[in-house]
Write an enzyme that holds these catalytic residues in place. Structure first.
Site, short mmCIF file in Angstrom:
data_model
loop_
_atom_site.label_atom_id
_atom_site.label_comp_id
_atom_site.label_asym_id
_atom_site.label_seq_id
_atom_site.Cartn_x
_atom_site.Cartn_y
_atom_site.Cartn_z
N GLU A 424 1.46 2.43 0.48
CA GLU A 424 0.03 2.95 0.06
C GLU A 424 -0.78 1.93 -0.86
OE1 GLU A 424 -0.88 5.58 1.70
OE2 GLU A 424 0.89 5.44 2.55
N GLY A 425 -0.41 0.61 -0.59
CA GLY A 425 -1.41 -0.43 -1.36
C GLY A 425 -0.25 -0.82 -2.32
#
Length: 569
Positions: A424-425
């Site tokens: 997620e990043g």
């Protein structure tokens, strides 16, 4: 972990007070406790027993082209769904029980700690259902959300591509409108967790471009692409292959080819990334919870090992024939255990704080609460991912030579948790989000919401000078450095040093959280509360000073990385 969750929810966050609001009025301390106990039991009975099996027998593609998982995975996910836990946090209007997110995340901590890989199938489905509930049409909610909440349908998020990972401006997947109002989606998506399996039908949430749209992220639209269509036909979504990960192996990770697949537009064209951020921000906080829970699992196992394993003698022992002592008797082992405790319990509290902010927004539309949640989201994702991984490393160290052998669980916990700094990043992406967006948004409103919240806690901390003085000092440094790096002429070097800034910000956020926990434990006796105070002291004395050195680097506008010639690497 049971006692820790009780303390965080009932003594610190006072989640029972949420039931005074009509939205949560059907709940009580009894329903909260009952769901926590149910989660602990299900996690122990259905999830923990096959955690090692899922790691050793990772998903594979059978001769018929179907993904093969251990039978225990399906049984666990089914038990989770039958307990209505997928539906727990959703509105009653779609079949949910309107459970506060803070309580639900505490329930999820049991499952993530027991078996993060199997829990991943439910985790992604819940996030997809939340997005569809927020942005889908009533017909789409009926078609997909209700089956998701019943455990009959699963969800994914399809953003990355082989040539476009975090750089979503480079997404190349296309979607062309058909005469019947649906779209035909064509392209390739990579690293798609839970992207194929036989647990049930799947709805992929896919970012793609429509003809004539603007370039970059503004041209992205969001589509729901079922694996199997409503009439029973297989959609044109092909599993190209499975990626073989170092950890959380039990969650399939896929390369998918969309070959003119039927897709359904969610919301309006060219607003896809805005909608997807609803799922991504939820998932970011969720990743922080996963990291804290897996770190907690390693901490508990290393603490148990250090208590029963005897080795060496006390430094003060004078007789050469004195008996060996348990590892926990050695100060440096206690240091490693206390470090783990400060990381994982502080991280769990930070994540539950964010969830509680979501709950508070359900009861009142408070702009300060919204801004505080915005600025804490990248921190709640990245700080636990970085430091609970370090906790897992220390758990291996406490085990000594046994720690890196596969006969002990702690090496798997480390591998499982190593994925979370990327999920997620990455750490760097979250840092750029914090520096480039969050601290400057709305003329610094989010940053002020954070500093105001810390100052409010400091004002309540009477008689706790050992904590308030160092936190006040470092908070002042953070405020000064933030003003420096947000000046337009320093934008480039500020972004180049965004990662050390994020780490310093995270240390301040954790120190604030630990002070809040110490206040909640103030005046209470017993080993549990003494343990909270000890972990807080460790964090303030061993870890918080590191924030100053990072902030000093940022304040100097250091150009080491900015000016580096790549040929020198």
């Amino acid at each position: 972990m049971r006692r820790d969750l009780q303390f965080l929810l009932f003594e610190w966050l006072d989640v029972v007070s949420l039931t005074e609001h009509p939205y949560f009025a059907e709940h009580s301390a009894e329903t909260f406790t009952g769901l926590l106990e149910l989660s602990e039991r299900l996690a122990g009975d259905y999830f923990a027993p096959h955690n090692r099996l899922g790691d050793e027998c990772e998903p594979r593609v059978g001769e018929d082209g179907r993904v093969v998982l251990p039978d225990e995975v399906g049984a666990a996910v089914s038990a989770f769904a039958k307990a209505d836990l997928i539906a727990a946090q959703f509105d009653e209007s779609v079949g949910g029980m309107q459970l506060p997110l803070s309580v639900f995340q505490a329930c999820m901590a049991w499952f993530q700690s027991a078996n993060t890989a199997t829990t991943g199938y439910a985790f992604l489905t819940i996030a997809a259902a939340n997005l569809l509930t927020a942005h889908g049409s009533p017909e789409q909610v009926d078609a997909w959300v209700r089956p998701m909440l019943a455990g009959q349908l699963f969800g994914t998020m399809c953003l990355s591509e082989p040539e476009a990972g975090s750089s979503l401006a480079d997404v190349a997947t296309r979607a062309a409108r058909a005469s019947d109002g649906t779209y035909r989606v064509t392209g390739t998506k990579m690293w798609i967790s839970a992207g194929d399996h036989e647990l049930g039908n799947i709805v992929h949430l896919v970012l793609a471009r429509t003809p004539g749209g603007p370039p970059g992220v503004k041209g992205l639209s969001l589509f729901a692409v079922p694996k199997v269509l409503a009439d029973g036909r297989r959609n044109d979504v092909a599993l190209v292959g499975l990626n073989h990960k170092m950890g959380t192996r039990g969650t399939t990770n896929t390369l998918l080819s969309f070959e003119g697949a039927v897709g359904y537009l969610i919301g309006d064209e060219h607003r896809g990334l805005q909608y997807m951020f609803h799922m991504m921000n939820e998932a970011r906080i969720g990743v922080g919870l996963v990291a804290a829970a897996v770190g907690q699992a390693g901490y508990r196992k290393s603490l148990e090992y250090a208590t029963v394993r005897t080795q060496g003698r006390l430094l003060t022992a004078r007789r050469t024939d004195s008996r060996p002592v348990a590892l926990v008797a050695h100060p440096d082992v206690r240091r490693m255990l206390l470090a783990q405790k400060s990381y994982v319990e502080g991280s769990l509290a930070l994540v539950l704080r964010c969830a509680h902010l979501v709950d508070r927004l359900k009861t009142a539309d408070d702009e300060d609460v919204r801004q505080l949640l915005e600025i804490l989201t990248p921190v709640a994702k990245s700080w636990p991912s970085q430091w609970c991984l370090e906790a897992n490393s220390l758990a291996i160290q406490v085990h000594g030579g046994y720690g890196y052998s596969r006969e002990f669980d702690v090496e798997q916990h480390y591998r499982d948790n190593r994925l979370n700094p990327i999920h997620e990043g990455t750490h760097g992406i979250q840092a750029l989000d914090l520096v480039g967006r969050k601290v400057v948004m709305s003329d610094g409103a989010a940053f002020r919401a954070f500093t105001d919240a810390v100052h409010a806690t400091l004002a309540r901390a009477d008689g706790l000078a050992e904590f308030t003085q160092p936190l006040s000092r470092v908070l002042g440094e953070l405020e000064r450095v933030t003003a420096l790096i947000t000046e337009p002429e320093h934008a480039a070097v500020g972004l180049a040093n965004a990662s050390p800034y994020l780490e310093a910000f995270g240390h301040v956020a954790l120190a604030w959280t630990w002070l809040d926990l110490v206040i909640a434990a103030h005046g209470k006796d017993g080993a549990f509360y003494d343990g909270k105070r000890a972990a807080a002291r460790y964090f303030y004395r061993y870890e918080l000073p590191a924030a100053s050195s990072r902030l000093d680097l940022v304040a100097r506008h250091d150009r080491t990385t900015l000016d580096l010639d790549p040929q020198c690497l």
